[in-house]
Write a protein that holds these residues in place. Structure first.
Motif, short mmCIF file in Angstrom:
data_model
loop_
_atom_site.label_atom_id
_atom_site.label_comp_id
_atom_site.label_asym_id
_atom_site.label_seq_id
_atom_site.Cartn_x
_atom_site.Cartn_y
_atom_site.Cartn_z
N LYS A 15 -8.01 -24.59 -17.99
CA LYS A 15 -7.48 -23.38 -18.65
C LYS A 15 -5.98 -23.25 -18.42
CE LYS A 15 -10.82 -19.71 -19.01
NZ LYS A 15 -11.21 -18.45 -18.39
N ARG A 19 -3.29 -23.06 -21.36
CA ARG A 19 -2.32 -21.95 -21.46
C ARG A 19 -0.90 -22.48 -21.56
NH1 ARG A 19 -4.99 -19.59 -17.14
NH2 ARG A 19 -6.61 -18.28 -18.07
N HIS A 94 -7.59 -6.88 -11.12
CA HIS A 94 -7.83 -7.19 -12.53
C HIS A 94 -8.21 -5.92 -13.32
CE1 HIS A 94 -8.19 -11.31 -10.93
NE2 HIS A 94 -9.02 -10.80 -10.06
N ARG A 151 -12.56 -17.68 -25.64
CA ARG A 151 -11.20 -17.19 -25.55
C ARG A 151 -10.58 -17.54 -24.21
NH1 ARG A 151 -9.91 -12.66 -22.63
NH2 ARG A 151 -7.81 -11.91 -23.09
N GLY A 153 -7.42 -16.13 -22.09
CA GLY A 153 -6.43 -15.06 -22.08
C GLY A 153 -5.19 -15.44 -21.28
N GLN A 154 -4.47 -14.42 -20.84
CA GLN A 154 -3.23 -14.67 -20.09
C GLN A 154 -3.51 -15.10 -18.65
OE1 GLN A 154 -0.25 -14.74 -21.37
NE2 GLN A 154 -0.63 -13.81 -23.37
N GLY A 155 -4.77 -15.09 -18.25
CA GLY A 155 -5.13 -15.67 -16.95
C GLY A 155 -5.28 -14.67 -15.82
N MET A 156 -5.35 -13.38 -16.18
CA MET A 156 -5.49 -12.40 -15.10
C MET A 156 -6.81 -11.64 -15.17
SD MET A 156 -1.56 -11.30 -14.63
CE MET A 156 -1.66 -10.78 -12.97
N GLY A 157 -7.66 -11.99 -16.09
CA GLY A 157 -9.01 -11.43 -16.13
C GLY A 157 -9.12 -9.98 -16.56
N PHE A 158 -8.03 -9.41 -17.11
CA PHE A 158 -8.08 -7.98 -17.46
C PHE A 158 -9.12 -7.68 -18.54
CE2 PHE A 158 -3.46 -8.24 -16.18
CZ PHE A 158 -3.63 -7.57 -14.99
N TYR A 159 -9.10 -8.46 -19.62
CA TYR A 159 -10.04 -8.18 -20.71
C TYR A 159 -11.47 -8.55 -20.33
CZ TYR A 159 -6.93 -6.27 -24.17
OH TYR A 159 -6.09 -5.41 -24.85
N ASP A 160 -11.63 -9.63 -19.56
CA ASP A 160 -12.98 -10.00 -19.13
C ASP A 160 -13.59 -8.86 -18.32
OD1 ASP A 160 -13.03 -12.50 -20.35
OD2 ASP A 160 -11.95 -13.42 -18.68
N LYS A 161 -12.79 -8.29 -17.42
CA LYS A 161 -13.30 -7.20 -16.58
C LYS A 161 -13.52 -5.93 -17.41
CE LYS A 161 -12.94 -4.91 -12.18
NZ LYS A 161 -12.17 -4.63 -10.97
N ASP A 195 -16.23 -15.30 -18.28
CA ASP A 195 -15.52 -15.15 -19.55
C ASP A 195 -16.43 -14.50 -20.59
OD1 ASP A 195 -12.93 -16.37 -19.10
OD2 ASP A 195 -14.06 -18.20 -18.75
N1 LIG Z 1 -15.45 -9.15 -14.67
C1 LIG Z 1 -14.52 -9.52 -13.78
N2 LIG Z 1 -14.34 -8.84 -12.65
C2 LIG Z 1 -13.41 -9.21 -11.74
N3 LIG Z 1 -12.61 -10.28 -11.88
C3 LIG Z 1 -12.74 -11.00 -12.99
C4 LIG Z 1 -13.69 -10.67 -14.02
N4 LIG Z 1 -13.58 -11.59 -15.00
C5 LIG Z 1 -12.60 -12.45 -14.61
N5 LIG Z 1 -12.10 -12.11 -13.42
C6 LIG Z 1 -11.08 -12.84 -12.64
O1 LIG Z 1 -9.84 -12.87 -13.33
C7 LIG Z 1 -9.14 -14.10 -13.05
C8 LIG Z 1 -8.64 -14.77 -14.31
O2 LIG Z 1 -9.73 -15.04 -15.15
P1 LIG Z 1 -9.53 -15.89 -16.48
O3 LIG Z 1 -8.79 -17.15 -16.21
O4 LIG Z 1 -10.86 -15.98 -17.17
O5 LIG Z 1 -8.56 -14.88 -17.29
P2 LIG Z 1 -8.32 -14.70 -18.83
O6 LIG Z 1 -9.59 -14.39 -19.52
O7 LIG Z 1 -7.58 -15.87 -19.30
O8 LIG Z 1 -7.34 -13.44 -18.77
P3 LIG Z 1 -7.31 -12.02 -19.53
O9 LIG Z 1 -8.74 -11.52 -19.67
O10 LIG Z 1 -6.49 -11.15 -18.62
O11 LIG Z 1 -6.63 -12.17 -20.80
C9 LIG Z 1 -10.10 -14.97 -12.28
O12 LIG Z 1 -9.72 -14.90 -10.93
C10 LIG Z 1 -11.44 -14.30 -12.51
O13 LIG Z 1 -12.30 -14.50 -11.39
#
Ligand SMILES: Nc1ncnc2c1ncn2[C@@H]1O[C@H](COP(=O)(O)OP(=O)(O)OP(=O)(O)O)[C@@H](O)[C@H]1O
Ligand SMILES: Nc1nc2c(c(=O)[nH]1)N(C=O)[C@@H](CNc1ccc(C(=O)N[C@@H](CCC(=O)O)C(=O)O)cc1)CN2
Length: 208
Positions: A15, A19, A94, A151, A153-161, A195
């Motif tokens: 990833k 990116r 996140h 997808r 993302g930018q790598g910080m997991g904001f949208y996933d969370k 994800d």
């Molecule tokens: N539901 C979640 N709760 C807590 N941390 C999470 C969650 N999903 C992802 N993360 C964490 O966020 C970090 C980045 O995840 P990932 O590389 O998938 O980001 P991304 O999807 O590219 O970024 P973004 O969602 O911000 O655009 C990882 O350390 C991951 O463990």
């Protein structure tokens, strides 16, 4: 266990490399090409049933070298949609919330943050989703996408969370859609369990 950690690490590296590659393509794209393609993707999206039926919608205020959401934001306010925009609460955890934005004037009054993103202030009275309002649609930003709606993302997991939080709230899940510039479409986005797969990617070749 050891095997899973290995797979996660490999995915993270893949990833990160993806990116780096796609960001570099985006950074070398002239702004007028980004703008032109963005307007045509927005046009495709706003003529969809998904958009037409949505009353509350999460958008994002784009940063430089990202699909330009300005025409979508204008259009959503014109169409009297309830618009929500992300605000990052904690990078470490996140955490991100979606806060209501009432107009383009209000949006333009906010000073861009260090990523050059305008974010709504966290203040009393400003509605939040999913806490106060149910979102019908979330337009999800990202760096890279594939045709199976995976997808990166930018790598910080904001949208996933955030999407995981929507899922755990008792409300129905919003429909998730991404608008992808052609350089952002790749063969395969490496993903793992955290994800969130989105419902639709609108890109230059989408048939709608
Ligand atoms: N539901 C979640 N709760 C807590 N941390 C999470 C969650 N999903 C992802 N993360 C964490 O966020 C970090 C980045 O995840 P990932 O590389 O998938 O980001 P991304 O999807 O590219 O970024 P973004 O969602 O911000 O655009 C990882 O350390 C991951 O463990
Ligand atoms: N317009 C927009 N708003 C958004 C997002 C987005 O992707 N686009 N987000 C979606 O999550 C959140 C903000 N997340 C972001 C996370 C990282 C970077 C960024 O540019 N990071 C690095 C790159 C460093 C690296 O990994 O090499 C930087 O600071 O330069 C930007 C936004 C909420 N708002």
């Amino acid at each position: 266990m050891i095997k899973n950690v290995g797979i996660c690490d490999a995915n993270m590296l893949l990833k990160r490399e993806l990116r780096r590659r796609i960001r570099s393509s985006l950074f070398s794209m002239p702004q007028d090409s980004i703008d032109r393609e963005s307007v045509s993707l927005v046009q495709k999206f706003v003529t969809s049933v998904t958009y037409k039926n949505a009353s509350s919608i999460a958008l994002y205020a784009s940063m430089p070298h990202e699909l330009n959401t300005s025409s979508l934001l204008h259009r959503a306010f014109e169409d009297s949609k309830r618009v929500f925009l992300p605000r990052v609460i904690s990078k470490e955890n996140h955490d991100m919330v979606m806060l209501e934005c009432k107009s383009m004037d209000e949006l333009n009054s906010w000073v861009p943050n260090s990523w050059k993103i305008r974010e709504p202030p966290l203040e009393e009275g400003r509605l939040q989703s999913p806490k106060d309002v149910q979102l019908d649609v979330v337009v999800v930003p990202g760096v890279a996408f594939d045709s199976l709606c995976r997808r990166c993302g930018q790598g910080m997991g904001f949208y996933d969370k955030f999407l995981a939080a929507c899922h755990s709230s008792k409300r129905p899940m919003p429909y998730t859609v991404a608008l992808a510039l052609s350089v952002q479409m790749v063969d395969t986005v490496p993903t793992d369990d955290s994800d969130w797969q989105i419902d639709e990617v609108i890109h230059g070749k989408s048939v709608k």
